[in-house]
Design an enzyme around this catalytic site. Structure first.
Site, PDB file in Angstrom:
ATOM      1  N   GLU A  38       0.826  -1.246  -0.042  1.00 27.06           N
ATOM      2  CA  GLU A  38       0.121  -0.084  -0.142  1.00 27.06           C
ATOM      3  C   GLU A  38       0.823   1.052  -0.034  1.00 27.06           C
ATOM      4  O   GLU A  38       2.038   1.200   0.720  1.00 27.06           O
ATOM      5  CB  GLU A  38      -0.785  -0.151   1.222  1.00 27.06           C
ATOM      6  CG  GLU A  38      -1.821   0.916   1.428  1.00 27.06           C
ATOM      7  CD  GLU A  38      -2.727   0.517   2.539  1.00 27.06           C
ATOM      8  OE1 GLU A  38      -2.851  -0.625   3.265  1.00 27.06           O
ATOM      9  OE2 GLU A  38      -3.078   1.625   3.172  1.00 27.06           O
ATOM     10  N   CYS A  54       3.990   8.268   0.738  1.00 25.73           N
ATOM     11  CA  CYS A  54       4.453   7.385   1.702  1.00 25.73           C
ATOM     12  C   CYS A  54       4.495   6.117   1.282  1.00 25.73           C
ATOM     13  O   CYS A  54       3.400   5.507   0.570  1.00 25.73           O
ATOM     14  CB  CYS A  54       3.238   7.494   2.580  1.00 25.73           C
ATOM     15  SG  CYS A  54       3.296   6.226   3.998  1.00 25.73           S
ATOM     16  N   CYS A  69       4.197  -6.684   8.683  1.00 27.04           N
ATOM     17  CA  CYS A  69       5.204  -6.372   9.461  1.00 27.04           C
ATOM     18  C   CYS A  69       5.113  -7.268  10.680  1.00 27.04           C
ATOM     19  O   CYS A  69       4.528  -7.732  11.150  1.00 27.04           O
ATOM     20  CB  CYS A  69       4.798  -4.981  10.096  1.00 27.04           C
ATOM     21  SG  CYS A  69       5.778  -3.999  11.190  1.00 27.04           S
ATOM     22  N   CYS A  72       3.195  -3.562  17.124  1.00 28.07           N
ATOM     23  CA  CYS A  72       2.531  -2.553  17.793  1.00 28.07           C
ATOM     24  C   CYS A  72       1.031  -2.851  17.869  1.00 28.07           C
ATOM     25  O   CYS A  72       0.278  -3.014  17.053  1.00 28.07           O
ATOM     26  CB  CYS A  72       2.799  -1.403  17.107  1.00 28.07           C
ATOM     27  SG  CYS A  72       4.681  -1.083  16.971  1.00 28.07           S
ATOM     28  N   CYS A 107      -1.739  -0.977  15.434  1.00 30.95           N
ATOM     29  CA  CYS A 107      -1.326  -0.807  13.835  1.00 30.95           C
ATOM     30  C   CYS A 107      -2.070  -1.818  12.932  1.00 30.95           C
ATOM     31  O   CYS A 107      -1.981  -3.000  13.569  1.00 30.95           O
ATOM     32  CB  CYS A 107       0.024  -0.785  13.819  1.00 30.95           C
ATOM     33  SG  CYS A 107       0.631  -0.636  12.010  1.00 30.95           S
ATOM     34  N   CYS A 127      -2.441   3.567   8.087  1.00 33.75           N
ATOM     35  CA  CYS A 127      -1.581   2.741   7.233  1.00 33.75           C
ATOM     36  C   CYS A 127      -1.810   1.215   7.412  1.00 33.75           C
ATOM     37  O   CYS A 127      -2.431   0.894   8.630  1.00 33.75           O
ATOM     38  CB  CYS A 127      -0.295   3.192   7.306  1.00 33.75           C
ATOM     39  SG  CYS A 127       0.086   3.098   9.101  1.00 33.75           S
TER      40      CYS A 127
HETATM   41  N1  SAH Z   1       7.676   0.802  11.224  1.00 36.53           N
HETATM   42  C1  SAH Z   1       7.663   2.131  11.115  1.00 36.53           C
HETATM   43  C2  SAH Z   1       6.588   2.704  10.318  1.00 36.53           C
HETATM   44  C3  SAH Z   1       5.351   2.455  10.721  1.00 36.53           C
HETATM   45  S1  SAH Z   1       3.866   3.360  10.123  1.00 36.53           S
HETATM   46  C4  SAH Z   1       7.604   2.636  12.651  1.00 36.53           C
HETATM   47  O1  SAH Z   1       7.049   2.018  13.562  1.00 36.53           O
HETATM   48  O2  SAH Z   1       7.701   3.903  12.789  1.00 36.53           O
HETATM   49  C5  SAH Z   1       4.136   5.097  10.654  1.00 36.53           C
HETATM   50  C6  SAH Z   1       3.572   5.673  11.991  1.00 36.53           C
HETATM   51  O3  SAH Z   1       2.202   5.469  12.068  1.00 36.53           O
HETATM   52  C7  SAH Z   1       4.237   4.824  13.204  1.00 36.53           C
HETATM   53  O4  SAH Z   1       4.491   6.232  14.106  1.00 36.53           O
HETATM   54  C8  SAH Z   1       3.122   4.113  13.610  1.00 36.53           C
HETATM   55  O5  SAH Z   1       3.282   3.827  15.009  1.00 36.53           O
HETATM   56  C9  SAH Z   1       2.016   4.985  13.447  1.00 36.53           C
HETATM   57  N2  SAH Z   1       0.609   4.264  13.541  1.00 36.53           N
HETATM   58  C10 SAH Z   1       0.474   3.156  12.947  1.00 36.53           C
HETATM   59  N3  SAH Z   1      -0.795   2.645  13.053  1.00 36.53           N
HETATM   60  C11 SAH Z   1      -1.351   3.767  13.348  1.00 36.53           C
HETATM   61  C12 SAH Z   1      -2.780   4.023  13.900  1.00 36.53           C
HETATM   62  N4  SAH Z   1      -3.713   3.099  13.720  1.00 36.53           N
HETATM   63  N5  SAH Z   1      -3.017   5.266  14.255  1.00 36.53           N
HETATM   64  C13 SAH Z   1      -2.046   6.335  14.227  1.00 36.53           C
HETATM   65  N6  SAH Z   1      -0.874   5.967  14.259  1.00 36.53           N
HETATM   66  C14 SAH Z   1      -0.560   4.744  13.573  1.00 36.53           C
END
Ligand code: SAH
Length: 348
Positions: A93, A106, A113, A117, A120, A334
């Site tokens: 995506e 982006c 992944c 987290c 996410c 995302c």
């Molecule tokens: N693996 C990387 C990139 C992830 S996505 C990282 O962890 O930084 C980019 C950002 O979006 C990260 O800060 C992630 O924690 C955040 N993110 C992911 N899902 C989210 C959600 N549902 N709401 C808000 N932020 C989110």
């Protein structure tokens, strides 16, 4: 026969390959330009090469295919989301955001992944595989072609953890900024990490000028651990130490991302802890109202509460912004578009 992925070759690797084929050095420049500037998707487009040479190239090399499966355009702000299918059916995506300063894309760095987290969507099905360098570049190239405009900024904030796919990601930065190719300034590239400390330190030593963003999300080790399993492996002290090291080595101010989750990390106490943590650091903090994910039970705080949180940090001279919510009408967070597509395929 197995064919090598020519789009993942750096300029100097391509020069070596052309030499091995017994061709003149300037051919490397032509091919690199076809692949990374003119965005050719087939060797037959390379009309300044002889047919015989093109055939030899396509016998030995492949230009990986990326099929556009879905394109969603936000009615609210013109943000576009794309779902691409890779050569092996994996899905990635990408998002295009239009800003006054230019087009920002982006991209994803992995299919899925494995960081886990809690809020996410990208991590729900685990990691399928790392993306190749060409597949990271390809997302930008396909979007440029689709919109017929240049992309000026790249954020590696889509699905996946770039520092868990270190070598391909590093090559991506070099190739995206190569003057022979896309030629995006490294200062216009941002990569976000959940905090893989040894690779943050390595990255600091690569002599790059990209911006590093750290997903902080917790105001203490304990709170961070509840949201991000990676915190079990690397403590908050170590992660902050790696951010300071990145700043010392590169002179680039680190961005901290903090997804605000109602009742989890949005209290007065959290704001106080954050102030204690970040005061005096040359940094910037981006507050992201959490995007609700279908499979998860997290809510974003009310707007008023977010503003109060922001003001508290600002009052202590911390650089803070609230991330503008873009494309909220098109599977905002995302990983959600990919996730929904995979789920609907399974259900059918
Ligand atoms: N693996 C990387 C990139 C992830 S996505 C990282 O962890 O930084 C980019 C950002 O979006 C990260 O800060 C992630 O924690 C955040 N993110 C992911 N899902 C989210 C959600 N549902 N709401 C808000 N932020 C989110």
């Amino acid at each position: 026969m197995y064919r090598n992925d020519i789009c993942s070759y750096t300029y100097s690797e391509l020069q070596g390959a052309v030499k091995n084929l017994g061709e003149k050095p300037f051919r490397a420049k032509q091919i690199y330009e076809w692949l990374h500037v003119k965005l050719a998707e087939d060797f037959d487009e390379m009309t300044n090469l002889s047919k015989a040479f093109r055939d030899r190239l396509s016998d030995q090399y492949e230009i990986p295919k990326m099929k556009l499966v879905k394109r969603q355009i936000s009615k609210k702000d013109g943000t576009e989301k794309y779902l691409f299918e890779l050569g092996d059916d994996n899905l990635v995506e990408s998002v295009l955001m239009r800003y006054s300063y230019g087009n920002s894309v982006c991209i994803s760095s992995q299919a899925g992944c494995r960081m886990g987290c809690k809020f996410c969507a990208s991590t729900i099905g685990g990691l399928a595989r790392n993306l190749r360098t060409s597949e990271m570049l390809g997302q930008v190239y396909r979007i440029q072609k689709l919109i017929g405009e240049r992309v000026s900024n790249i954020v590696v904030m889509g699905t996946g953890e770039p520092l868990d796919n270190y070598d391909n990601f590093l090559k991506f930065v070099h190739m995206a900024s190569d003057e022979h190719g896309l030629h995006i300034s490294q200062r216009n590239i941002t990569a976000s990490t959940c905090g893989i400390v040894p690779n943050m330190q390595r990255l600091a030593e690569e002599g790059l000028q990209i911006t590093l963003a750290l997903s902080l999300h917790g105001s203490s080790q304990e709170k961070r651990r509840r949201l991000m399993p990676v915190a079990d492996k690397y403590s908050l002290t170590e992660v902050l130490g790696a951010c300071d090291y990145y700043f010392r080595k590169t002179g680039r101010r680190v961005t901290f991302e903090y997804s605000l989750v109602e009742g989890v990390n949005d209290t007065d106490e959290d704001a106080k802890e954050l102030i204690r943590m970040l005061q005096g650091r040359n940094c910037h903090i981006n507050l992201i109202p959490v995007n609700p994910v279908r499979e998860r039970d997290f809510k974003k705080p009310e707007r008023k509460k977010i503003l109060v949180f922001k003001n508290k940090l600002e009052h202590h001279k911390i650089n803070v912004t609230i991330r503008r919510e873009r494309g909220s009408d098109i599977d905002g967070a995302c990983g959600q578009l990919r996730r929904r597509y995979i789920t609907s395929k399974k259900e059918n």
